[in-house]
Structure formats: C-alpha cells, structure tokens
Design an enzyme around this catalytic site. Structure first.
Site, PDB file in Angstrom:
ATOM      1  N   GLN A  64       0.195  -2.268 -16.023  1.00 55.27           N
ATOM      2  CA  GLN A  64      -0.923  -2.738 -15.205  1.00 55.27           C
ATOM      3  C   GLN A  64      -2.050  -3.278 -16.079  1.00 55.27           C
ATOM      4  OE1 GLN A  64      -1.657  -0.279 -11.870  1.00 55.27           O
ATOM      5  NE2 GLN A  64      -3.499  -1.364 -11.222  1.00 55.27           N
ATOM      6  N   ASP A  65      -2.785  -2.406 -16.751  1.00 57.76           N
ATOM      7  CA  ASP A  65      -3.763  -2.915 -17.712  1.00 57.76           C
ATOM      8  C   ASP A  65      -3.725  -2.035 -18.958  1.00 57.76           C
ATOM      9  OD1 ASP A  65      -6.966  -1.696 -16.403  1.00 57.76           O
ATOM     10  OD2 ASP A  65      -5.072  -0.689 -16.655  1.00 57.76           O
ATOM     11  N   PRO A  66      -4.323  -2.488 -20.049  1.00 58.59           N
ATOM     12  CA  PRO A  66      -4.203  -1.747 -21.309  1.00 58.59           C
ATOM     13  C   PRO A  66      -4.857  -0.370 -21.236  1.00 58.59           C
ATOM     14  CG  PRO A  66      -4.967  -4.006 -21.682  1.00 58.59           C
ATOM     15  CD  PRO A  66      -5.055  -3.761 -20.211  1.00 58.59           C
TER      16      PRO A  66
END
Length: 250
Positions: free
Chosen positions: A77-79
């Site tokens: 999804q995101d870092p």
C-alpha cells in the site's frame, strides 16, 4: 542509528528521469504525467516545509526490472513510515531492522513449504523477477497514508497495467482489499495468474474470506511458473546456495 532513508529535495524528479525507458514511457503518458507532476509538487512542497519523507529511493522497485522481466507482482500500500525502514520495495526493510509484523507473517507462510527467509531485505526476490510495488511510493514520517490520493495511485495503476500488458506469464499476488482492487488492471484473458488472500497484517491474516495464513501462494506461484517452463522463485532469498535449489521445485 537507523539507516538514513530520507528523501532528499529534487531526488524524486531525478530518479524518475533516470528510470529505464520501458518504465519512463509510462510516466510520459499525458494523464500519468499530470498525476506525477501533482505528486512531485506536493512532495517538494512538504520537503521545503521541513517534513521528513521516506524512502530515499521511491522508484527502487523498477530499477532492476523491465516489464518483460517481471514474473511475480506483490502489491503493497504505502511505504513504512518509521525512520530507517522503507527501501522502495514493498514489505522489505534493511536486514538490521526489526522484522515488521506483516513481513513476519509472509515469512511464516513461506516456511510452510520452503526454508524460512533469514534476510529482511527482499532484494534477492527482485533479482529473480519479483516486482515489490507499493501503490503509493512516498510517505511522511509517522503518518501512514499521508501521500495517498495525491496522484500516486494513477501512476502506479499505469505501471501495473503496463506489466499486465506484457505477454510473458506473470503471477499477481493480491493481499487485502486495497491490492485486490487492482485486479481490474489485469485482463482476464492475458494469460496471467491472480491469487488473492487477506493482507498478511496480524489484524487480518487469519480472517475470512481467504485467510493469508495457509493460503499457499508461494507454493502455487512456483508450481504455475514451472508448468510454463520457468524457474521457481527461491523465496528463501538464498539463491546463490546451489545445494538448496532443489528445495524450491515441486
């Protein structure tokens, strides 16, 4: 001290310009170029305001792989939003970082069928054609999802679609509702395999409808690749140990 994985001013634009041509042309598509310009403007503004943005290398997942080289796609999804964690590869952290809970569950699932990985850095997977792509490529310190809906999804959707258009057989591992929403980018008649399960996060890994725990995705991926004349992925990340290669065949 944690690794310094902070994004430097102007680095995002420079890294985009340095991407291999097969990826760069995706960023040059008009709608994608507009979205990336929006992302870039926001990131540079936040950096100028003193925000800490991760990772230092947002496009790292694309650096070693052309679309035709990709054999497996794993979407995040995101870092990671803590210092020293995010590397530009979904789920991966430096070896000296504590293993995050989702990655621990991924390793547990691998260990059902193969030797358990010993490295938290998943670069060895990338070298075997595994694209570890987050759908948002930057994040601010301590603020998960902070750069979502800033244009990254348009960019990464186009990258996923580019991979799916390539005719060489690929496996798409879609864990959780966020990743599964991207299945529409993979044409049903493209000759690829899509495997879906819950996200490996401890919050969802054992929940229905398809628990991540026990999903068998790593074994299924290798079986499908081998049926098409491809080498299996060495999920242990120790592909240089020739004596163990047979353990990854079925």
């Amino acid at each position: 001290m944690p690794n310094d994985n902070r994004l430097a001013p102007a680095a995002l634009a420079a890294q985009a310009a340095a991407l291999p041509a097969a990826w760069r042309h995706v960023l040059e598509q008009p709608a994608v170029a507009r979205a990336f310009a929006s992302v870039l403007g926001h990131v540079e503004q936040r950096l100028a305001e003193g925000a800490v943005v991760y990772p230092a290398t947002p496009f790292r997942a694309l650096d070693q792989l052309a679309p035709a080289d990709v054999r497996v796609v794993i979407l995040g999804q995101d870092p990671y939003h803590g210092p020293g964690q995010a590397q530009g590869l979904a789920f991966s952290v430096p070896d000296d970082c504590k293993c995050p809970p989702s990655l621990r569950n991924i390793f547990n699932e691998i260990a059902v069928d193969y030797p358990r990985p010993t490295r938290h850095d998943l670069s060895a997977w990338t070298r075997q054609g595994v694209l570890l792509l987050n759908t948002s490529l930057t994040v601010e310190d301590g603020q998960p999802g902070s750069h979502a809906k800033r244009g990254w999804e348009t960019v990464t959707d186009a990258l996923i679609a580019e991979v799916a258009r390539d005719p060489s057989p690929k496996v798409f591992l879609l864990w959780g509702a966020h990743a599964q929403a991207k299945q529409a980018l993979v044409p049903a008649d493209a000759g690829h395999l899509v495997l879906a399960a819950n996200h490996p996060s401890p919050l969802s890994a054992r929940r229905p409808p398809v628990p991540f725990v026990g999903c068998g995705h790593f074994r299924q991926t290798n079986a499908w690749l081998q049926q098409r004349g491809q080498k299996p992925v060495d999920w242990s990340g120790e592909q240089n140990n020739a004596s163990r290669q047979g353990e990854f065949a079925l």
